[in-house]
Design an enzyme around this catalytic site. Structure first.
Site, short mmCIF file in Angstrom:
data_model
loop_
_atom_site.label_atom_id
_atom_site.label_comp_id
_atom_site.label_asym_id
_atom_site.label_seq_id
_atom_site.Cartn_x
_atom_site.Cartn_y
_atom_site.Cartn_z
CG HIS A 4 31.48 33.40 30.97
ND1 HIS A 4 30.77 32.75 31.97
CD2 HIS A 4 30.84 34.57 30.74
CE1 HIS A 4 29.74 33.50 32.32
NE2 HIS A 4 29.75 34.60 31.60
N GLY A 20 45.29 38.84 34.81
CA GLY A 20 44.02 39.53 34.65
C GLY A 20 43.81 40.04 33.24
NE ARG A 43 30.50 37.30 28.32
CZ ARG A 43 29.60 38.22 28.71
NH1 ARG A 43 30.01 39.42 29.07
NH2 ARG A 43 28.31 37.93 28.74
NE ARG A 87 45.82 38.26 41.30
CZ ARG A 87 46.04 39.29 40.50
NH1 ARG A 87 46.00 39.13 39.19
NH2 ARG A 87 46.32 40.49 40.99
CB VAL A 88 51.08 35.74 36.74
CG1 VAL A 88 51.85 34.52 37.19
CG2 VAL A 88 50.27 35.41 35.49
CG MET A 179 41.52 44.87 42.69
SD MET A 179 40.76 46.00 41.49
CE MET A 179 39.03 45.84 41.92
CD GLU A 180 42.21 40.52 40.21
OE1 GLU A 180 41.60 41.46 39.67
OE2 GLU A 180 43.40 40.63 40.61
CG ASP A 203 50.84 51.05 42.39
OD1 ASP A 203 50.17 51.53 43.32
OD2 ASP A 203 50.47 50.03 41.76
#
Length: 236
Positions: A4, A20, A43, A87-88, A179-180, A203
């Protein structure tokens, strides 16, 4: 090349930021990195390598959710030798003392994903951040005067959930939902790498408060600076 990611060997740095949104990856590369070069368009999941304060850094979009980030983290580590992964992204707060625009450093991640149940044959595993990255990111955030929170987050497998039960997670001290992170921390541990999630509260799930696009962008920039500094101060 991996399945990928279209990069050649050596085109990806040992330290990488993982938003993300692939367009966020492009924004980070254009705004914060010098000499950024795109190494991946497979992708539409854009990836770039450049330098930050003279240190080589990459940034790679991962998509949303445990399955998507797992693909990219596995390939970045196994095919390209990435050692430090940060991760950011954004999250939704579920604690009354966590406010929109706060920056959360995810010390650990609870989850309703079955990923770890499958790996550990039905047993629970506690996905945890790298202590040195966490400490450095906290110190950088304090230096910048940011509204920081450090604690447990919840990695959700569903974005739209009719019965989310956030009140229970909040009662046990979970700060926010994303979610990660659980997948990132688990895979980093598996391969002996270092990982951290630095999250902007976009939020508040309990109150319905949301940030504007302009507010998100301002806080996002501060979050990226924290992540970049944590990456370069900890070496590869």
């Amino acid at each position: 090349m991996s399945v990928h990611i279209g990069a050649k060997t050596g085109e990806i740095a040992e330290r990488i930021l993982l938003p993300g949104d692939p367009l966020r990856a492009k924004y980070i590369a254009e705004t914060f990195l010098e000499g950024a070069v795109c190494y991946n368009e497979v992708r539409g999941m854009l990836g770039f390598t450049g330098t930050y304060k003279g240190e080589r850094i990459s940034v790679q979009g991962t998509g949303m959710g445990v399955p998507s980030i797992s693909i990219y983290v596995n390939e970045l580590i196994q095919s390209y030798g990435v050692k430090t992964l940060i991760r950011v992204g954004t999250c939704g707060a579920i604690q009354p003392d966590v406010r929109v625009r706060d920056v959360i450093l995810a010390m650990s991640a609870s989850t309703d994903s079955n990923m770890n149940r499958l790996i550990f044959r039905g047993r629970d595993y506690a996905p945890t951040a790298d202590f040195h990255l966490l400490r450095t990111a906290y110190e950088v955030g304090v230096e910048k005067g940011l509204a920081l929170k450090v604690g447990n987050v919840f990695t959700a497998d569903m974005f739209y959930n009719d019965e989310p039960n956030w009140e229970t997670w909040a009662r046990y001290g979970v700060l926010a939902v994303e979610m990660e992170t659980a997948a990132l921390y688990t895979l980093a541990a598996k391969f002996g790498c270092r990982a951290l999630s630095v999250l902007t509260v976009s939020d508040h799930i309990l109150t319905g408060e949301e940030t504007t696009a302009e507010e998100r962008q301002m806080t996002f920039n501060e979050m990226i600076e924290v992540a970049l500094e944590a990456a370069i101060r900890n070496g590869a």
